[in-house]
Design a protein around this motif. Sequence first.
Motif, PDB file in Angstrom:
ATOM      1  N   ASP A 113      -3.045  -2.098  60.783  1.00 44.91           N
ATOM      2  CA  ASP A 113      -3.256  -2.920  61.970  1.00 44.91           C
ATOM      3  C   ASP A 113      -2.669  -4.298  61.682  1.00 44.91           C
ATOM      4  O   ASP A 113      -3.040  -4.950  60.704  1.00 44.91           O
ATOM      5  CB  ASP A 113      -4.760  -3.021  62.248  1.00 44.91           C
ATOM      6  N   ILE A 114      -1.738  -4.759  62.502  1.00 47.93           N
ATOM      7  CA  ILE A 114      -1.085  -6.047  62.258  1.00 47.93           C
ATOM      8  C   ILE A 114      -1.807  -7.230  62.911  1.00 47.93           C
ATOM      9  O   ILE A 114      -1.376  -8.367  62.769  1.00 47.93           O
ATOM     10  CB  ILE A 114       0.396  -6.031  62.685  1.00 47.93           C
ATOM     11  N   ARG A 115      -2.911  -6.966  63.602  1.00 47.03           N
ATOM     12  CA  ARG A 115      -3.638  -8.047  64.262  1.00 47.03           C
ATOM     13  C   ARG A 115      -3.996  -9.187  63.311  1.00 47.03           C
ATOM     14  O   ARG A 115      -3.846 -10.350  63.673  1.00 47.03           O
ATOM     15  CB  ARG A 115      -4.882  -7.502  64.966  1.00 47.03           C
ATOM     16  N   PRO A 116      -4.444  -8.923  62.066  1.00 45.43           N
ATOM     17  CA  PRO A 116      -4.732 -10.042  61.160  1.00 45.43           C
ATOM     18  C   PRO A 116      -3.509 -10.925  60.898  1.00 45.43           C
ATOM     19  O   PRO A 116      -3.641 -12.146  60.764  1.00 45.43           O
ATOM     20  CB  PRO A 116      -5.197  -9.342  59.878  1.00 45.43           C
ATOM     21  N   LEU A 117      -2.326 -10.328  60.847  1.00 40.78           N
ATOM     22  CA  LEU A 117      -1.116 -11.129  60.647  1.00 40.78           C
ATOM     23  C   LEU A 117      -0.775 -11.930  61.907  1.00 40.78           C
ATOM     24  O   LEU A 117      -0.276 -13.047  61.818  1.00 40.78           O
ATOM     25  CB  LEU A 117       0.044 -10.229  60.238  1.00 40.78           C
ATOM     26  N   GLN A 118      -1.070 -11.372  63.063  1.00 37.49           N
ATOM     27  CA  GLN A 118      -0.874 -12.116  64.306  1.00 37.49           C
ATOM     28  C   GLN A 118      -1.800 -13.322  64.354  1.00 37.49           C
ATOM     29  O   GLN A 118      -1.413 -14.385  64.837  1.00 37.49           O
ATOM     30  CB  GLN A 118      -1.095 -11.210  65.509  1.00 37.49           C
ATOM     31  N   ILE A 119      -3.014 -13.173  63.829  1.00 38.53           N
ATOM     32  CA  ILE A 119      -3.946 -14.301  63.760  1.00 38.53           C
ATOM     33  C   ILE A 119      -3.350 -15.415  62.915  1.00 38.53           C
ATOM     34  O   ILE A 119      -3.499 -16.604  63.231  1.00 38.53           O
ATOM     35  CB  ILE A 119      -5.313 -13.837  63.195  1.00 38.53           C
ATOM     36  N   LEU A 120      -2.645 -15.057  61.837  1.00 42.25           N
ATOM     37  CA  LEU A 120      -2.019 -16.048  60.966  1.00 42.25           C
ATOM     38  C   LEU A 120      -0.773 -16.681  61.595  1.00 42.25           C
ATOM     39  O   LEU A 120      -0.272 -17.691  61.109  1.00 42.25           O
ATOM     40  CB  LEU A 120      -1.636 -15.417  59.626  1.00 42.25           C
ATOM     41  N   GLY A 121      -0.259 -16.060  62.649  1.00 38.51           N
ATOM     42  CA  GLY A 121       0.900 -16.627  63.349  1.00 38.51           C
ATOM     43  C   GLY A 121       2.241 -16.187  62.805  1.00 38.51           C
ATOM     44  O   GLY A 121       3.264 -16.816  63.076  1.00 38.51           O
ATOM     45  N   VAL A 122       2.266 -15.080  62.029  1.00 38.22           N
ATOM     46  CA  VAL A 122       3.514 -14.624  61.432  1.00 38.22           C
ATOM     47  C   VAL A 122       4.077 -13.430  62.181  1.00 38.22           C
ATOM     48  O   VAL A 122       3.362 -12.733  62.886  1.00 38.22           O
ATOM     49  CB  VAL A 122       3.317 -14.280  59.937  1.00 38.22           C
ATOM     50  N   GLU A 123       5.363 -13.214  62.017  1.00 33.10           N
ATOM     51  CA  GLU A 123       6.022 -12.028  62.560  1.00 33.10           C
ATOM     52  C   GLU A 123       5.830 -10.892  61.563  1.00 33.10           C
ATOM     53  O   GLU A 123       5.534 -11.130  60.390  1.00 33.10           O
ATOM     54  CB  GLU A 123       7.513 -12.296  62.768  1.00 33.10           C
ATOM     55  N   THR A 124       6.027  -9.675  62.003  1.00 39.99           N
ATOM     56  CA  THR A 124       5.919  -8.528  61.109  1.00 39.99           C
ATOM     57  C   THR A 124       7.137  -7.624  61.284  1.00 39.99           C
ATOM     58  O   THR A 124       7.788  -7.637  62.327  1.00 39.99           O
ATOM     59  CB  THR A 124       4.648  -7.699  61.380  1.00 39.99           C
ATOM     60  N   ALA A 125       7.413  -6.858  60.224  1.00 37.30           N
ATOM     61  CA  ALA A 125       8.480  -5.856  60.275  1.00 37.30           C
ATOM     62  C   ALA A 125       8.133  -4.764  59.279  1.00 37.30           C
ATOM     63  O   ALA A 125       7.380  -4.987  58.325  1.00 37.30           O
ATOM     64  CB  ALA A 125       9.828  -6.486  59.946  1.00 37.30           C
ATOM     65  N   ASP A 126       8.689  -3.591  59.503  1.00 38.72           N
ATOM     66  CA  ASP A 126       8.472  -2.463  58.610  1.00 38.72           C
ATOM     67  C   ASP A 126       9.349  -2.634  57.368  1.00 38.72           C
ATOM     68  O   ASP A 126      10.566  -2.820  57.473  1.00 38.72           O
ATOM     69  CB  ASP A 126       8.827  -1.161  59.325  1.00 38.72           C
ATOM     70  N   LEU A 127       8.720  -2.590  56.205  1.00 40.67           N
ATOM     71  CA  LEU A 127       9.434  -2.799  54.944  1.00 40.67           C
ATOM     72  C   LEU A 127      10.578  -1.811  54.773  1.00 40.67           C
ATOM     73  O   LEU A 127      11.686  -2.195  54.387  1.00 40.67           O
ATOM     74  CB  LEU A 127       8.465  -2.707  53.760  1.00 40.67           C
ATOM     75  N   GLU A 128      10.341  -0.550  55.057  1.00 39.22           N
ATOM     76  CA  GLU A 128      11.373   0.471  54.860  1.00 39.22           C
ATOM     77  C   GLU A 128      12.595   0.198  55.738  1.00 39.22           C
ATOM     78  O   GLU A 128      13.733   0.312  55.279  1.00 39.22           O
ATOM     79  CB  GLU A 128      10.818   1.864  55.136  1.00 39.22           C
ATOM     80  N   ALA A 129      12.368  -0.157  56.991  1.00 43.50           N
ATOM     81  CA  ALA A 129      13.480  -0.434  57.905  1.00 43.50           C
ATOM     82  C   ALA A 129      14.282  -1.646  57.443  1.00 43.50           C
ATOM     83  O   ALA A 129      15.518  -1.644  57.475  1.00 43.50           O
ATOM     84  CB  ALA A 129      12.949  -0.653  59.321  1.00 43.50           C
ATOM     85  N   VAL A 130      13.602  -2.683  56.992  1.00 41.70           N
ATOM     86  CA  VAL A 130      14.289  -3.895  56.539  1.00 41.70           C
ATOM     87  C   VAL A 130      15.050  -3.629  55.247  1.00 41.70           C
ATOM     88  O   VAL A 130      16.184  -4.088  55.077  1.00 41.70           O
ATOM     89  CB  VAL A 130      13.284  -5.059  56.372  1.00 41.70           C
ATOM     90  N   ALA A 135       4.805  -6.984  50.929  1.00 41.60           N
ATOM     91  CA  ALA A 135       3.474  -6.616  50.437  1.00 41.60           C
ATOM     92  C   ALA A 135       3.166  -5.161  50.768  1.00 41.60           C
ATOM     93  O   ALA A 135       3.701  -4.608  51.732  1.00 41.60           O
ATOM     94  CB  ALA A 135       2.424  -7.525  51.064  1.00 41.60           C
ATOM     95  N   PRO A 136       2.262  -4.551  49.985  1.00 38.69           N
ATOM     96  CA  PRO A 136       1.902  -3.161  50.245  1.00 38.69           C
ATOM     97  C   PRO A 136       0.948  -2.969  51.416  1.00 38.69           C
ATOM     98  O   PRO A 136       0.850  -1.878  51.964  1.00 38.69           O
ATOM     99  CB  PRO A 136       1.239  -2.714  48.938  1.00 38.69           C
ATOM    100  N   SER A 137       0.239  -4.038  51.816  1.00 37.07           N
ATOM    101  CA  SER A 137      -0.709  -3.895  52.919  1.00 37.07           C
ATOM    102  C   SER A 137      -0.975  -5.238  53.583  1.00 37.07           C
ATOM    103  O   SER A 137      -0.765  -6.297  52.995  1.00 37.07           O
ATOM    104  CB  SER A 137      -2.035  -3.307  52.425  1.00 37.07           C
ATOM    105  N   VAL A 138      -1.480  -5.165  54.789  1.00 32.77           N
ATOM    106  CA  VAL A 138      -1.855  -6.362  55.538  1.00 32.77           C
ATOM    107  C   VAL A 138      -2.980  -7.098  54.813  1.00 32.77           C
ATOM    108  O   VAL A 138      -2.937  -8.321  54.648  1.00 32.77           O
ATOM    109  CB  VAL A 138      -2.268  -5.993  56.978  1.00 32.77           C
ATOM    110  N   ALA A 139      -3.992  -6.368  54.357  1.00 39.16           N
ATOM    111  CA  ALA A 139      -5.125  -7.004  53.677  1.00 39.16           C
ATOM    112  C   ALA A 139      -4.675  -7.762  52.440  1.00 39.16           C
ATOM    113  O   ALA A 139      -5.175  -8.858  52.149  1.00 39.16           O
ATOM    114  CB  ALA A 139      -6.173  -5.950  53.309  1.00 39.16           C
ATOM    115  N   GLU A 140      -3.728  -7.212  51.699  1.00 42.14           N
ATOM    116  CA  GLU A 140      -3.191  -7.860  50.499  1.00 42.14           C
ATOM    117  C   GLU A 140      -2.578  -9.225  50.838  1.00 42.14           C
ATOM    118  O   GLU A 140      -2.794 -10.208  50.145  1.00 42.14           O
ATOM    119  CB  GLU A 140      -2.150  -6.939  49.861  1.00 42.14           C
TER     120      GLU A 140
END
Length: 167
Positions: free
Chosen positions: A42-59, A9-14
């Motif tokens: 800010d990845i805090r909203p994704l942490q609330i959902l219980g998911v892991e995060t990673a940088d799209l470019e690095a992946v 996704a392009p953004s956390v809010a999306e």
Amino acid sequence: MRYRLDVVAPSVAEVVRNAGGWLVDRVMAGWDVTVLVTGDDDIRPLQILGVETADLEAVMALWEERPHPQTVAVAAELFVSDARVRAGVLGALEQGFTEVTLWGEQWPEELDSTIDSVQHELSAAARAFKVQALAAVGDTDPFGRTEAFRCGVMSCPSVAADLVPAS
């Protein structure tokens, strides 16, 4: 072996607005869910959902070395705007081994014959976590009991029964 879902996704809010409840339900069902986003949101909203995060470019740089997930979910906006994402989605649809799920307004017409409308009915827990994650991104708009997607047809049976045809 745990099932894996990668979300692009392009953004956390999306992600939170369009798929947050579905992701919570997948995490609660035992899936490993990783959201790949661009930028420095800010990845805090994704942490609330219980998911892991990673940088799209690095992946994306190491995509071939990364274990392939059973499902990939993509914002249609990125399918249209990012050639790498487009190539990955088309490749997954062609191979037929990965469930491909998309959401968004900017719908690519070239996928109309290979993608069906589906929806996920959010559990009470998913709705509760989504409300909190939306608040964390500053979005207080109401949302429904379902989230709508388009899902690619797989050559093998789907690993998940939580996405049902939309009527």
